[in-house]
Write a protein that holds these residues in place. Structure first.
Motif, mmCIF file in Angstrom:
data_model
loop_
_atom_site.group_PDB
_atom_site.id
_atom_site.type_symbol
_atom_site.label_atom_id
_atom_site.label_comp_id
_atom_site.label_asym_id
_atom_site.label_seq_id
_atom_site.Cartn_x
_atom_site.Cartn_y
_atom_site.Cartn_z
ATOM 1 N N UNK A 95 -20.612 -8.976 27.680
ATOM 2 C CA UNK A 95 -19.939 -8.999 26.383
ATOM 3 C C UNK A 95 -19.045 -7.799 26.122
ATOM 4 N N UNK A 96 -18.677 -7.087 27.187
ATOM 5 C CA UNK A 96 -17.802 -5.927 27.050
ATOM 6 C C UNK A 96 -16.374 -6.383 27.322
ATOM 7 N N UNK A 97 -15.462 -6.037 26.441
ATOM 8 C CA UNK A 97 -14.066 -6.435 26.591
ATOM 9 C C UNK A 97 -13.200 -5.233 26.928
ATOM 10 N N UNK A 98 -12.324 -5.421 27.890
ATOM 11 C CA UNK A 98 -11.381 -4.385 28.316
ATOM 12 C C UNK A 98 -9.982 -4.955 28.192
ATOM 13 N N UNK A 99 -9.092 -4.177 27.558
ATOM 14 C CA UNK A 99 -7.742 -4.659 27.294
ATOM 15 C C UNK A 99 -6.682 -3.653 27.726
ATOM 16 N N UNK A 130 -13.064 -8.651 18.131
ATOM 17 C CA UNK A 130 -13.450 -9.675 19.097
ATOM 18 C C UNK A 130 -13.615 -11.067 18.535
ATOM 19 N N UNK A 131 -12.947 -11.378 17.438
ATOM 20 C CA UNK A 131 -13.096 -12.685 16.812
ATOM 21 C C UNK A 131 -12.238 -13.764 17.461
ATOM 22 N N UNK A 132 -11.179 -13.350 18.133
ATOM 23 C CA UNK A 132 -10.286 -14.307 18.791
ATOM 24 C C UNK A 132 -10.271 -14.030 20.284
ATOM 25 N N UNK A 133 -10.061 -15.067 21.054
ATOM 26 C CA UNK A 133 -10.014 -14.916 22.500
ATOM 27 C C UNK A 133 -8.626 -14.444 22.935
ATOM 28 N N UNK A 154 0.417 -12.385 35.863
ATOM 29 C CA UNK A 154 -0.905 -11.778 35.976
ATOM 30 C C UNK A 154 -1.965 -12.800 35.626
ATOM 31 N N UNK A 155 -3.172 -12.526 36.051
ATOM 32 C CA UNK A 155 -4.276 -13.440 35.764
ATOM 33 C C UNK A 155 -4.591 -13.433 34.283
ATOM 34 N N UNK A 156 -5.226 -14.467 33.836
ATOM 35 C CA UNK A 156 -5.627 -14.594 32.439
ATOM 36 C C UNK A 156 -7.086 -14.185 32.268
ATOM 37 N N UNK A 157 -7.450 -13.050 32.830
ATOM 38 C CA UNK A 157 -8.824 -12.548 32.777
ATOM 39 C C UNK A 157 -9.251 -12.398 31.335
#
Length: 157
Positions: A95-99, A130-133, A154-157
């Motif tokens: 559940x960790x997001x990197x942008x 983190x409410x939207x993908x 680029x990939x849609x990771x």
């Protein structure tokens, strides 16, 4: 807060970039991001499961659009974009997001000096909540928010 570095070079002879200068710039532009990401992961693991967890790196188009005078900065952006996408994939299940956040103009061209602080704040808040993908390569436009561009191979990771 992280810094950025770019060693000035002769645009007509980018191969003359001194190795020592590139090494210094990479330490600032990329290795510091890896160290910060490691600390973020450690901290994320201590937070309650229901708290959103986001690591946001301020990027730009240099990871996919070379500019000879910004060689060391572009190498750093490309390396850091790879680092961020790797982190996004590796820690997704926790559940960790990197942008890698990258403001663009509506036509997909780089924002450069026209970057907008309020647009960044809105996008970063959206990512942090983190409410939207949104994929790890979070390209965005002032007044629009996240927007995918066909030029982004680029990939849609």
């Amino acid at each position: 807060m992280l810094a950025a570095a770019n060693t000035a070079i002769d645009k007509k002879n980018p191969a003359a970039l001194p190795f020592s200068a590139l090494s210094k710039d990479l330490a600032i532009n990329t290795l510091s991001v890896l160290a910060a990401a490691d600390e973020a992961v450690k901290s994320f693991r201590e937070l309650p499961k229901d708290v959103p967890k986001a690591f946001i790196y301020t990027g730009n188009i240099l990871n996919i659009n070379p500019i000879p005078g910004l060689l060391s900065n572009g190498i750093g952006k490309a390396a850091t974009a790879h680092l961020i996408s790797t982190m996004a994939a590796a820690y997704r299940d926790e559940g960790f997001n990197f942008y890698y956040a990258d403001e663009r103009k509506a036509d997909g061209s780089p924002a450069y000096a026209a970057v907008d602080g309020e647009a960044h704040a809105r996008m970063y808040l959206q990512l942090a909540e983190g409410k939207e993908s949104v994929p790890c390569f979070a390209t965005f436009v002032k007044g629009v928010g996240y927007k995918a561009f066909s030029s982004d191979a680029r990939s849609k990771v």
